[in-house]
Design a protein around this motif. Structure first.
Motif, PDB file in Angstrom:
ATOM      1  N   GLU A 208      22.881 -15.309   4.397  1.00  0.00           N
ATOM      2  CA  GLU A 208      23.407 -13.964   4.648  1.00  0.00           C
ATOM      3  C   GLU A 208      24.359 -13.536   3.539  1.00  0.00           C
ATOM      4  N   LYS A 209      25.172 -14.472   3.054  1.00  0.00           N
ATOM      5  CA  LYS A 209      26.093 -14.146   1.961  1.00  0.00           C
ATOM      6  C   LYS A 209      25.330 -13.810   0.682  1.00  0.00           C
ATOM      7  N   LEU A 210      24.235 -14.525   0.434  1.00  0.00           N
ATOM      8  CA  LEU A 210      23.422 -14.212  -0.744  1.00  0.00           C
ATOM      9  C   LEU A 210      22.732 -12.865  -0.586  1.00  0.00           C
ATOM     10  N   MET A 211      22.226 -12.592   0.617  1.00  0.00           N
ATOM     11  CA  MET A 211      21.568 -11.310   0.863  1.00  0.00           C
ATOM     12  C   MET A 211      22.556 -10.152   0.748  1.00  0.00           C
ATOM     13  N   ALA A 212      23.817 -10.400   1.133  1.00  0.00           N
ATOM     14  CA  ALA A 212      24.829  -9.338   1.096  1.00  0.00           C
ATOM     15  C   ALA A 212      25.117  -8.875  -0.325  1.00  0.00           C
ATOM     16  N   LEU A 213      24.754  -9.675  -1.320  1.00  0.00           N
ATOM     17  CA  LEU A 213      24.948  -9.278  -2.716  1.00  0.00           C
ATOM     18  C   LEU A 213      23.946  -8.218  -3.149  1.00  0.00           C
ATOM     19  N   GLY A 214      22.948  -7.988  -2.295  1.00  0.00           N
ATOM     20  CA  GLY A 214      22.017  -6.888  -2.520  1.00  0.00           C
ATOM     21  C   GLY A 214      21.100  -7.086  -3.704  1.00  0.00           C
ATOM     22  N   GLU A 215      20.726  -5.976  -4.316  1.00  0.00           N
ATOM     23  CA  GLU A 215      19.737  -6.002  -5.392  1.00  0.00           C
ATOM     24  C   GLU A 215      20.270  -6.582  -6.690  1.00  0.00           C
ATOM     25  N   ASN A 216      21.554  -6.863  -6.758  1.00  0.00           N
ATOM     26  CA  ASN A 216      22.120  -7.519  -7.933  1.00  0.00           C
ATOM     27  C   ASN A 216      22.369  -9.008  -7.695  1.00  0.00           C
ATOM     28  N   GLY A 217      21.977  -9.493  -6.520  1.00  0.00           N
ATOM     29  CA  GLY A 217      22.197 -10.884  -6.171  1.00  0.00           C
ATOM     30  C   GLY A 217      20.977 -11.749  -6.429  1.00  0.00           C
ATOM     31  N   PRO A 218      21.068 -13.049  -6.095  1.00  0.00           N
ATOM     32  CA  PRO A 218      19.966 -13.976  -6.362  1.00  0.00           C
ATOM     33  C   PRO A 218      18.747 -13.750  -5.479  1.00  0.00           C
ATOM     34  N   LEU A 219      18.908 -13.082  -4.334  1.00  0.00           N
ATOM     35  CA  LEU A 219      17.776 -12.769  -3.463  1.00  0.00           C
ATOM     36  C   LEU A 219      17.427 -11.287  -3.556  1.00  0.00           C
ATOM     37  N   ALA A 220      17.431 -10.792  -4.775  1.00  0.00           N
ATOM     38  CA  ALA A 220      17.297  -9.355  -5.014  1.00  0.00           C
ATOM     39  C   ALA A 220      16.021  -8.773  -4.420  1.00  0.00           C
ATOM     40  N   LEU A 221      14.899  -9.459  -4.564  1.00  0.00           N
ATOM     41  CA  LEU A 221      13.644  -8.901  -4.067  1.00  0.00           C
ATOM     42  C   LEU A 221      13.663  -8.791  -2.546  1.00  0.00           C
ATOM     43  N   LEU A 222      14.248  -9.770  -1.872  1.00  0.00           N
ATOM     44  CA  LEU A 222      14.313  -9.732  -0.412  1.00  0.00           C
ATOM     45  C   LEU A 222      15.292  -8.667   0.070  1.00  0.00           C
TER      46      LEU A 222
ATOM     47  N   LYS B  33       0.820  -1.203   0.000  1.00  0.00           N
ATOM     48  CA  LYS B  33       0.000   0.000   0.000  1.00  0.00           C
ATOM     49  C   LYS B  33       0.859   1.260   0.000  1.00  0.00           C
ATOM     50  N   ARG B  34       1.984   1.190   0.688  1.00  0.00           N
ATOM     51  CA  ARG B  34       2.843   2.372   0.819  1.00  0.00           C
ATOM     52  C   ARG B  34       3.722   2.583  -0.412  1.00  0.00           C
ATOM     53  N   HIS B  35       4.261   1.501  -0.975  1.00  0.00           N
ATOM     54  CA  HIS B  35       5.262   1.640  -2.037  1.00  0.00           C
ATOM     55  C   HIS B  35       4.787   1.177  -3.414  1.00  0.00           C
ATOM     56  N   GLY B  36       3.603   0.569  -3.485  1.00  0.00           N
ATOM     57  CA  GLY B  36       3.166   0.041  -4.764  1.00  0.00           C
ATOM     58  C   GLY B  36       3.953  -1.211  -5.133  1.00  0.00           C
ATOM     59  N   MET B  37       4.003  -1.511  -6.424  1.00  0.00           N
ATOM     60  CA  MET B  37       4.750  -2.675  -6.902  1.00  0.00           C
ATOM     61  C   MET B  37       6.128  -2.238  -7.341  1.00  0.00           C
ATOM     62  N   ALA B  38       7.146  -2.788  -6.683  1.00  0.00           N
ATOM     63  CA  ALA B  38       8.528  -2.485  -7.047  1.00  0.00           C
ATOM     64  C   ALA B  38       9.299  -3.792  -7.103  1.00  0.00           C
ATOM     65  N   LEU B  39       9.816  -4.128  -8.270  1.00  0.00           N
ATOM     66  CA  LEU B  39      10.539  -5.378  -8.465  1.00  0.00           C
ATOM     67  C   LEU B  39      11.996  -5.088  -8.803  1.00  0.00           C
ATOM     68  N   PRO B  40      12.897  -6.015  -8.491  1.00  0.00           N
ATOM     69  CA  PRO B  40      14.321  -5.796  -8.774  1.00  0.00           C
ATOM     70  C   PRO B  40      14.638  -5.902 -10.256  1.00  0.00           C
ATOM     71  N   PHE B  41      15.878  -5.621 -10.604  1.00  0.00           N
ATOM     72  CA  PHE B  41      16.401  -5.732 -11.966  1.00  0.00           C
ATOM     73  C   PHE B  41      15.672  -4.813 -12.940  1.00  0.00           C
TER      74      PHE B  41
ATOM     75  N   SER C   9       7.468  -1.203 -12.612  1.00  0.00           N
ATOM     76  CA  SER C   9       6.950  -0.933 -11.282  1.00  0.00           C
ATOM     77  C   SER C   9       5.708  -0.069 -11.412  1.00  0.00           C
ATOM     78  N   SER C  10       4.977   0.054 -10.312  1.00  0.00           N
ATOM     79  CA  SER C  10       3.769   0.880 -10.340  1.00  0.00           C
ATOM     80  C   SER C  10       3.655   1.652  -9.039  1.00  0.00           C
ATOM     81  N   ARG C  11       2.950   2.734  -9.094  1.00  0.00           N
ATOM     82  CA  ARG C  11       2.764   3.577  -7.929  1.00  0.00           C
ATOM     83  C   ARG C  11       1.766   2.939  -6.971  1.00  0.00           C
ATOM     84  N   PRO C  12       1.685   3.450  -5.744  1.00  0.00           N
ATOM     85  CA  PRO C  12       0.698   2.921  -4.793  1.00  0.00           C
ATOM     86  C   PRO C  12      -0.713   2.968  -5.368  1.00  0.00           C
TER      87      PRO C  12
END
Length: 699
Positions: free
Chosen positions: A445-459, A184-192, A196-199
């Motif tokens: 944690e190592k996968l998450m540390a890769l951030g928005e360019n990693g395999p867990l980008a959405l998380l 509700k606050r951020h709308g649809m926002a996907l990685p890569f 995306s869409s507004r709220p």
């Protein structure tokens, strides 16, 4: 350098008999055909197995001579790797062999998976996309055993002391619980940089966002995506909607969440929706977010009327079922029962509707929120703390990173009736389970540390300087399988037969709770005792115990048929499925175990063909809430799906009562959800045969 120069200048491979040069080609995994070059073996051994150049050269030379003697003219990279692996074992280089191993599945298994398109865990048959996922899971399972987990943990899993659930999805958290306020606050926002869409401004757009976000998150999880207090989250968008509009919105939500299974090769997108009669205590006084992500100036409690009207329409849609009248496989509805609901003058129509769904469709889980302080815990798996009060609601999000099951009956076999030995062994086994969790956590944690360019980008997606999933709010589930069988192995009767057996089970469970809390403090992470939603574990443990040194004892304790291997143990905090008890007695006994505070535990009530009157179910619901400590109920009727005439019939029948066709399948609750019986493992099918079903008055 000397060795490398000598090797690169080595003369061509020649036939030992004729002396003629032999043309050897290698079919690589990237589908290129190249000339055989032994230097690649040296490079691989140095790079992957960390061997010194001298040993790598020696092995390479021996492999070259072996190939010449064998007369092979067309090689594959996998064959060469197998020959090298055999040499590593021959030289006792076990660590190097492990690092150099090739992951994959045998040709026979690949052919079986592609042709039969069925998963071992018991899901609906898959299309090509689904079989691709199954093959990928097989490779990731090997990778996890060889690379993620230590030998101690891997051995415990392989021998059946523990079971790491969802190990084929090693690079995904197990489940995620989230507030809808984030969407509700951020709308649809996907990685890569996907679209995306507004709220959302309108309710139908918000529902579309929820469906799309659920589908996106499912690719990052091995278990369900869970949305908290759905009807109160939607309520600020529903104030101007009449009942007809609410019905259409409810239909859109349920059917759209069911539809994406087709796009995932037959794999259902598992989604749980928490529903409330009153705004949950932790949410009631918080500002509500409405259209365009803006606060409305009202609290959630002030939206009780549209929230209740939408709840009623959603349950009506669930009662109707899909286009064929079948129960929905997903989303799974979780209704929270409170004293306010049970005593409200406006509640009887809703409770009657709940009873109708329970006996005619099932799949609606009823959670008893008797204490306000536990309301947040029953959803998110963590206690509501002052720090949560200071955080905006759209940031409320937790994840279960992993679920590890414990084989309790095996401890009883080895202890030879001594409770103290069992408790000591249980402490040691919990240490192993904790180590498994910590090793998985480090990997994630190592996968998450890769951030928005990693395999867990959405998380790892960041919005307003906050990461979507904060690891500080995660949990690690520990599932004690076979408590009833452990008590029996210690010389007591089954839980439904003796109060002494229940007392012993409570003592063991109390030790589990205490040790879990100790490990949480020791490692500064949340270990949580929980129910299991895995379909394989109870069968796997029982089957492995029948092949162990304790086979004689196990054969007297397991449920099912020990002679054929169609066996199983009871899931966490459960009475035997075959126990001939009334529904209320089953709820009472299991409620005593629930009272110690395990997460997501529920008592299934298996309904016979004649249990079609909602009145006894409503009465059971009332008595369970006020007279027991049961955490939640899951009414579970069963159905026959005729693949010939398309009819859905209450109960399990063969042939079809309508057209007499033998092309039928069953639809029943396996762990916490509906699935087709044809995809169940042998242990689950044995449990299905053994279930004690209640009829008419639920006796």
């Amino acid at each position: 350098m000397e060795k490398q120069r000598w090797y690169s200048e080595e003369p061509p491979v020649t036939d030992e008999l004729s002396g003629a040069e032999v043309e050897l080609y290698v079919r690589r995994s990237d589908e290129h055909l190249v000339r055989f070059d032994p230097q690649h073996i040296i490079d691989a051994l140095v790079r992957e197995a960390r061997l010194d150049v001298e040993m790598a050269t020696r092995i390479s030379q021996e492999i070259k001579q072996l190939i010449i003697r064998s007369g092979i003219r067309a090689l594959s990279s996998s064959l060469i790797r197998e020959l090298v692996d055999a040499k590593l074992i021959e030289y006792g280089l076990e660590k190097a062999h492990r690092a150099h191993s090739r992951l994959g599945v045998p040709l026979y298994d690949a052919d079986r998976i592609i042709r039969q398109a069925a998963r071992e865990a018991g899901a609906h048959p898959h299309g090509p996309e689904g079989t691709s996922l199954t093959l990928a899971e097989a490779i990731k399972r090997e990778y996890a055993i060889l690379s993620v987990f230590s030998d101690r943990v891997a051995d415990a899993h392989l021998t059946g002391d523990i079971h790491i659930q969802g190990i084929g999805a090693i690079d995904r958290p197990h489940a995620l619980v989230s507030s809808i306020d984030y969407i509700k606050r951020h709308g649809m926002a996907l990685p890569f940089n996907f679209s995306s869409s507004r709220p959302a401004r309108h309710p139908e757009v918000l529902i579309a966002h929820i469906v799309k976000m659920s589908a996106a998150l499912q690719g990052y999880l091995s278990g369900p995506i869970v949305w908290d207090s759905l009807n109160f989250s939607l309520a600020p968008f529903l104030t101007d909607c009449d009942d007809r509009d609410l019905r259409q919105l409810a239909q859109a939500l349920v059917f759209e969440l069911s539809a994406p299974a087709v796009a995932r090769g037959g794999q259902v997108i598992t989604c749980d929706l928490h529903l409330d009669w009153d705004a949950p205590p932790y949410l009631a006084s918080r500002p509500a977010i409405g259209p365009l992500g803006q606060e409305t100036g009202k609290t959630h409690a002030e939206y009780a009327d549209p929230a209740r009207r939408f709840l009623h329409q959603l349950l009506e849609v669930y009662l109707e079922g899909d286009g064929s009248g079948r129960p929905f496989l997903t989303p799974r509805l979780i209704l929270h029962i409170t004293d306010s609901l049970m005593t409200s003058p406006a509640a009887p129509p809703l409770l009657e509707l709940v009873g109708q769904i329970a006996v005619s469709k099932g799949g609606l889980r009823l959670v008893f929120d008797r204490e306000e302080r536990l309301s947040y815990w029953s959803r998110f798996g963590v206690m509501f703390e002052p720090s949560h009060e200071r955080v905006e609601t759209w940031r409320w999000r937790t994840a279960s990173l992993q679920s590890v099951a414990l084989n309790l009956p095996r401890l009883g076999y080895r202890a030879k009736g001594d409770l103290l030995t069992v408790l000591q062994s249980l402490t040691e086994l919990l240490e192993v389970a904790a180590q498994a969790h910590l090793e998985r956590r480090v990997f994630l944690e190592k996968l998450m540390a890769l951030g928005e360019n990693g395999p867990l980008a959405l998380l790892a997606l960041r919005r307003s300087e906050a990461t979507f999933l904060k690891l500080a709010w995660t949990t690690h589930l520990i599932c004690p399988i076979g408590l009833d069988e452990l008590v029996t192995a210690l010389g007591e009767k089954h839980l439904h037969e003796s109060d002494r057996a229940v007392d012993l089970a409570l003592r063991i469970l109390g030790h589990l709770v205490h040790e879990t809390e100790r490990l949480s403090l020791k490692h500064n992470v949340r270990f949580v005792l929980a129910d299991s939603d895995d379909e394989l574990t109870a069968h796997r443990f029982a089957r492995l115990d029948l092949r162990s040194r304790e086979a004689d004892q196990a054969s007297r304790v397991v449920s099912g048929d020990a002679a054929t291997g169609d066996v199983y143990y009871t899931n966490p905090l459960k009475v035997l499925p075959a126990a001939p008890t009334s529904a209320l007695e089953r709820v009472r006994i299991e409620g005593l175990l629930h009272h110690l505070g395990c997460y997501r535990v529920t008592t299934p009530i298996w309904l016979g063909d004649r249990a079609t009157d909602p009145a006894p179910m409503t009465l059971l619901l009332t008595r369970a809430f006020y007279q027991t400590h049961c955490a939640s109920l899951l009414p579970a009727p069963e159905f026959t799906l005729c693949l010939e005439c398309g009819q859905t019939i209450r109960g399990l029948h063969s042939p079809c009562p309508h057209c007499r066709s033998s092309r039928v399948d069953g639809l029943a609750i396996s762990a916490h959800h509906f699935s087709r019986v044809s995809g169940w493992n042998r242990g689950l099918i044995a449990q299905l045969r053994d279930r004690y079903r209640v009829d008419e008055n639920f006796d």
